[in-house]
Design an enzyme around this catalytic site. Sequence first.
Site, PDB file in Angstrom:
ATOM      1  N   GLU A   1      75.948   2.835   3.340  1.00 29.46           N
ATOM      2  CA  GLU A   1      75.960   1.551   4.065  1.00 29.46           C
ATOM      3  C   GLU A   1      77.410   1.108   4.315  1.00 29.46           C
ATOM      4  O   GLU A   1      77.760  -0.055   4.092  1.00 29.46           O
ATOM      5  CB  GLU A   1      75.187   0.475   3.290  1.00 29.46           C
TER       6      GLU A   1
ATOM      7  N   GLU B   1      66.032   4.170   3.425  1.00 35.38           N
ATOM      8  CA  GLU B   1      65.687   3.259   2.326  1.00 35.38           C
ATOM      9  C   GLU B   1      64.596   2.316   2.817  1.00 35.38           C
ATOM     10  O   GLU B   1      64.877   1.283   3.429  1.00 35.38           O
ATOM     11  CB  GLU B   1      66.904   2.439   1.871  1.00 35.38           C
TER      12      GLU B   1
END
Length: 658
Positions: A186, A266
């Site tokens: 991320e 995710e």
Amino acid sequence: HPSFLPLQLCCCSSCLTGPFPQASSPARSFQLDYEENCFRKDGAPFRYISGSIHYARVPRPAWRDRLLKMYMSGLSAVQVYVPWNYHEPLPGVYDFAGDRDVEAFLDLTAELGLLVILRPGPYICAEWEMGGLPAWLLWKPDIVLRSSDPDYLAAVDSWLHVLLPKIKPRLYQHGGNIISVQVENEYGSYYACDYGYLRHLLGSFRALLGSEVLLFTTDSIQAEELRCGTLQGLYATIDFGPGSNVTEAFGAQRRVEPRGPLVNSEYYTGWLDYWGEAHASTSSASVARGLEDMLQLGANVNMYMFHGGTNFVYWSGADFKDQYKPVTTSYDYDAPLSEAGDPTKKLFAIRTVISKFQSLPVGPMPPATLKYAYGWVALRKYADLLDVLDVLCPSGPIQSQFPLTFEAIKQAHGFVLYRTQLPWDVLDPAVLGAPPHHVCDRGYVMLQKYRGTLERDGQTTLCVTGRAGETLDVLLENMGRISFGANISDFKGLLGNLSLDSSPLSNWLIYPLAIDTAVQQGWPHTAPPQSSSGARAGPAFYTGTFETPGIAWDTFVKFPGWSKGQLWINGFNLGRYWPRRGPQQTLFVPGSVLHVGRPNNITVLELEGAPSTPLLLFLDRPLFNRTLSYVPVLMLTPPIPRGSRHLFIDNAGRGGSC
Ligand SMILES: *[C@@H]1O[C@H](CO)[C@@H](O)[C@H](O)[C@H]1NC(C)=O
Ligand SMILES: *[C@@H]1O[C@H](CO)[C@@H](O)[C@H](O)[C@H]1NC(C)=O
Ligand SMILES: *[C@@H]1O[C@H](CO)[C@@H](O)[C@H](O)[C@H]1NC(C)=O
Ligand SMILES: *[C@@H]1O[C@H](CO)[C@@H](O)[C@H](O)[C@H]1NC(C)=O
Ligand SMILES: *[C@@H]1O[C@H](CO)[C@@H](O)[C@H](O)[C@H]1NC(C)=O
């Protein structure tokens, strides 16, 4: 084991009709197909349904059980983070033994017929202490983490040169089961947006893993994050939970990756808990519905988490949103496999969805692990912490005019004691305090007796009285470094001066405490008894023992009337307990830390105050939630002005008087 080989299902509409072009691909390959928008494994279209598990949050004896349950749920792959700080405790010192044997864990995944999506960081977030980065990086205080800072890159490269050679022979192309490797994590959510850093990582990963392995990134679906987190040469995947519109979310991936497989790296099956906030939960129905929607689109999905586990020792991380928010010891996550590894209703709902898209392995789901309610165990006070400093800090204190941080004295985790003397008589109550955000994260104040607790974003001052020359002790507790966002250079200890009525206190003795070293060596059970000072409040050690009837089963321990502290059983650090703040009320005790046929030695460090009759209660089930009475100070009062350096304004807006 051939019967364990995952099914090779299609991920794209055209592959429903076949035939598959196999000839052009080498025997063992895992590749992107930009024409058909899918992965190709050995040339055939392939889609994975995966689940996250963190070996660092699961005791090694339970690895096989958890992985087998994941396999029996119908998953074709597991997604695994490697926490750098778990393996390199000091620069150039590596630990891959016991619970840290990542290669043994990967061997098990292969044995069980699971593929692996590996996420070696170097930054991983994961609500893990400092997002997986080693605290020793902060020995250089102005280091810019997750950037092209040469000192940061040098540390990253030496780590990757140790880790990635262990990974290379396990890549799918080389006969192993690792199909893809994520670079960073991320990264687009980080303010630096440093493409030079991502390019550097890409170069290092390619140099150490070869040109064939599929490298990818993961970011949220925000346009800004996808802009900063993606790079030519790294396949861009996204993450989102059941609350998102699946079509719109994959639309975001398509804007940066117009062709290729759809991947949600995710998909959130639940969420983490913070101390002092309500227990998080996500309904099975919404998780199952979102999963089905994604699979229907032909997408590849990794469920985060499939099994959360536990933040043992001092490994839990923290977030920073308006204030410091430490994560609980449990990382149950409301995941399909509970903290103790039990299949839940959510697991069966997910398995039912999976069965609509690929056939499930034959055989029953392994049962829940056995639990036992060992009942009440009486403890007794061993000693106040201040009376055993010679054991906890055998090398003696460091002298310093003004306080030093944990990092400055090279203590990564746990506790440091700061000691000085009152410089003058304080007959009328005076304000003892530090500027906001300078007590990281909690300071337990003792002056003749326990006076109370200073808290990072809460109570930052106390009123005290005393005589010149009396000893003032402040035990500082690191509650876990921030794992996400701009503030991951999260120094611990007293970050500034502690002052008495605006005058900085000086002439400190600073004791780095090696509590875990002592407890692992059997202390205090093997030490002569102390003449205990009775039921005084403040940091103190308690001990007790209990025996298991025949088998060492998993259990959960409750702390009735206790305040806050740390628990060890047989030298194993089971993490922080904090029933006063909640929501977590019990700690998970895996049966593997218990002994049969000899006493199990319990050690508790209670920080604020134990009940007058110190008992623990071992239950056969966890208590995650309770109605919370705690309200953070910042929620009761206006926020402190940012950048305020005024010494004696506490967070309740009270001025510098008592
Ligand atoms: C999801 O978004 C798409 C495109 O904006 C829209 O057509 C669809 O109705 C949305 N679905 C739901 C369930 O809201
Ligand atoms: C955290 O980071 C933000 C963004 O850089 C900054 O504005 C803020 O002051 C930081 N907070 C602390 C407590 O360091
Ligand atoms: C602590 O106080 C001393 C003396 O006033 C001052 O020189 C020093 O800069 C202060 N340290 C910090 C970190 O504020
Ligand atoms: C428990 O404590 C006893 C002393 O009371 C000691 O002999 C024994 O080795 C300890 N056991 C463990 C597992 O630490
Ligand atoms: C706590 O959990 C129980 C059982 O799951 C549930 O009935 C109760 O409503 C929960 N309480 C709170 C405050 O969330």
